[in-house]
Design a protein around this motif. Structure first.
Motif, PDB file in Angstrom:
ATOM      1  N   TYR A  14      27.396 -33.237  91.509  1.00 28.44           N
ATOM      2  CA  TYR A  14      26.761 -33.652  90.258  1.00 28.44           C
ATOM      3  C   TYR A  14      26.919 -35.158  90.059  1.00 28.44           C
ATOM      4  CZ  TYR A  14      26.639 -28.688  89.138  1.00 28.44           C
ATOM      5  OH  TYR A  14      26.407 -27.345  89.158  1.00 28.44           O
ATOM      6  N   SER A  15      26.144 -35.917  90.820  1.00 27.77           N
ATOM      7  CA  SER A  15      26.186 -37.371  90.658  1.00 27.77           C
ATOM      8  C   SER A  15      24.860 -37.841  90.073  1.00 27.77           C
ATOM      9  CB  SER A  15      26.460 -38.061  91.993  1.00 27.77           C
ATOM     10  OG  SER A  15      25.407 -37.850  92.882  1.00 27.77           O
ATOM     11  N   ASN A  16      24.900 -39.021  89.493  1.00 32.30           N
ATOM     12  CA  ASN A  16      23.701 -39.630  88.921  1.00 32.30           C
ATOM     13  C   ASN A  16      23.085 -38.762  87.812  1.00 32.30           C
ATOM     14  OD1 ASN A  16      22.221 -42.033  89.009  1.00 32.30           O
ATOM     15  ND2 ASN A  16      20.557 -41.044  90.117  1.00 32.30           N
TER      16      ASN A  16
ATOM     17  N   ASP B 211      37.258 -38.825  87.775  1.00 32.20           N
ATOM     18  CA  ASP B 211      38.048 -38.586  88.980  1.00 32.20           C
ATOM     19  C   ASP B 211      39.386 -37.971  88.579  1.00 32.20           C
ATOM     20  OD1 ASP B 211      39.791 -40.715  88.220  1.00 32.20           O
ATOM     21  OD2 ASP B 211      38.529 -42.156  89.272  1.00 32.20           O
TER      22      ASP B 211
ATOM     23  N   SER C  17      32.273 -42.469  85.569  1.00 30.92           N
ATOM     24  CA  SER C  17      32.752 -41.539  86.588  1.00 30.92           C
ATOM     25  C   SER C  17      33.920 -40.719  86.067  1.00 30.92           C
ATOM     26  CB  SER C  17      33.216 -42.301  87.835  1.00 30.92           C
ATOM     27  OG  SER C  17      32.174 -43.054  88.373  1.00 30.92           O
TER      28      SER C  17
ATOM     29  N   ASN D 266      30.941 -35.511  90.157  1.00 31.51           N
ATOM     30  CA  ASN D 266      31.508 -35.292  91.489  1.00 31.51           C
ATOM     31  C   ASN D 266      30.373 -35.454  92.498  1.00 31.51           C
ATOM     32  OD1 ASN D 266      30.037 -32.842  91.436  1.00 31.51           O
ATOM     33  ND2 ASN D 266      31.797 -31.717  90.640  1.00 31.51           N
ATOM     34  N   VAL D 267      30.632 -35.106  93.754  1.00 30.92           N
ATOM     35  CA  VAL D 267      29.613 -35.275  94.790  1.00 30.92           C
ATOM     36  C   VAL D 267      28.375 -34.425  94.491  1.00 30.92           C
ATOM     37  CG1 VAL D 267      29.119 -34.970  97.246  1.00 30.92           C
ATOM     38  CG2 VAL D 267      31.342 -35.843  96.524  1.00 30.92           C
TER      39      VAL D 267
ATOM     40  N   ASP E  45      28.609 -39.848  86.967  1.00 30.54           N
ATOM     41  CA  ASP E  45      28.908 -39.248  88.267  1.00 30.54           C
ATOM     42  C   ASP E  45      30.103 -38.327  88.061  1.00 30.54           C
ATOM     43  OD1 ASP E  45      26.908 -40.672  89.535  1.00 30.54           O
ATOM     44  OD2 ASP E  45      28.241 -42.175  90.389  1.00 30.54           O
TER      45      ASP E  45
END
Length: 121
Positions: free
Chosen positions: A98-100, A63, A61, A95-96, A93
């Motif tokens: 562009y996840s997975n 962040d 991830s 961000n929301v 991941d």
């Protein structure tokens, strides 16, 4: 699609498990003039990771934290993981929106001691 064992092997072969290398995500986009070509669109440091048994994936991830993941943090727990974990997909991941994101390749920057997980948008 890359899996955990691909990641472990590439890190061993390309940087010799150098623990100080920082893991980053490198974004690749299709060339508008030639869809067969991918263009480098930027890079961001990965800040966390987890084994997600539900998704059967090793998920990195990004962040707002200043934490940087190093090879020395990621590889040791993977080496002692169960064999079925070796076939988990490697995902990012961002961000929301562009996840997975599927990891499509690996790279390195020896000068800046970065190991790159390439994702395609």
């Amino acid at each position: 699609m890359k899996v955990v064992i691909d990641l472990i092997e590439d890190i061993r072969e390309s940087i010799g498990n150098a623990e100080d290398y920082v893991l980053t995500a490198g974004l690749l986009k299709e060339d508008p003039n030639d869809p067969a070509r991918l263009l480098y669109a930027g890079e961001a440091k990965l800040t966390s990771f987890q084994l997600d048994e539900t998704r059967r994936a090793l998920v990195f991830s990004i962040d707002d934290s200043k934490h940087e993941i190093t090879v020395g943090e990621v590889i040791p727990p993977l080496l002692i993981a169960d064999m079925n974990v070796m076939m988990y997909e490697v995902k990012v991941d961002v961000n929301v929106q562009y996840s997975n994101m599927e990891v499509v390749g690996f790279g390195k920057n020896d000068e800046e001691q970065r190991y790159v997980l390439f994702i395609k948008a």
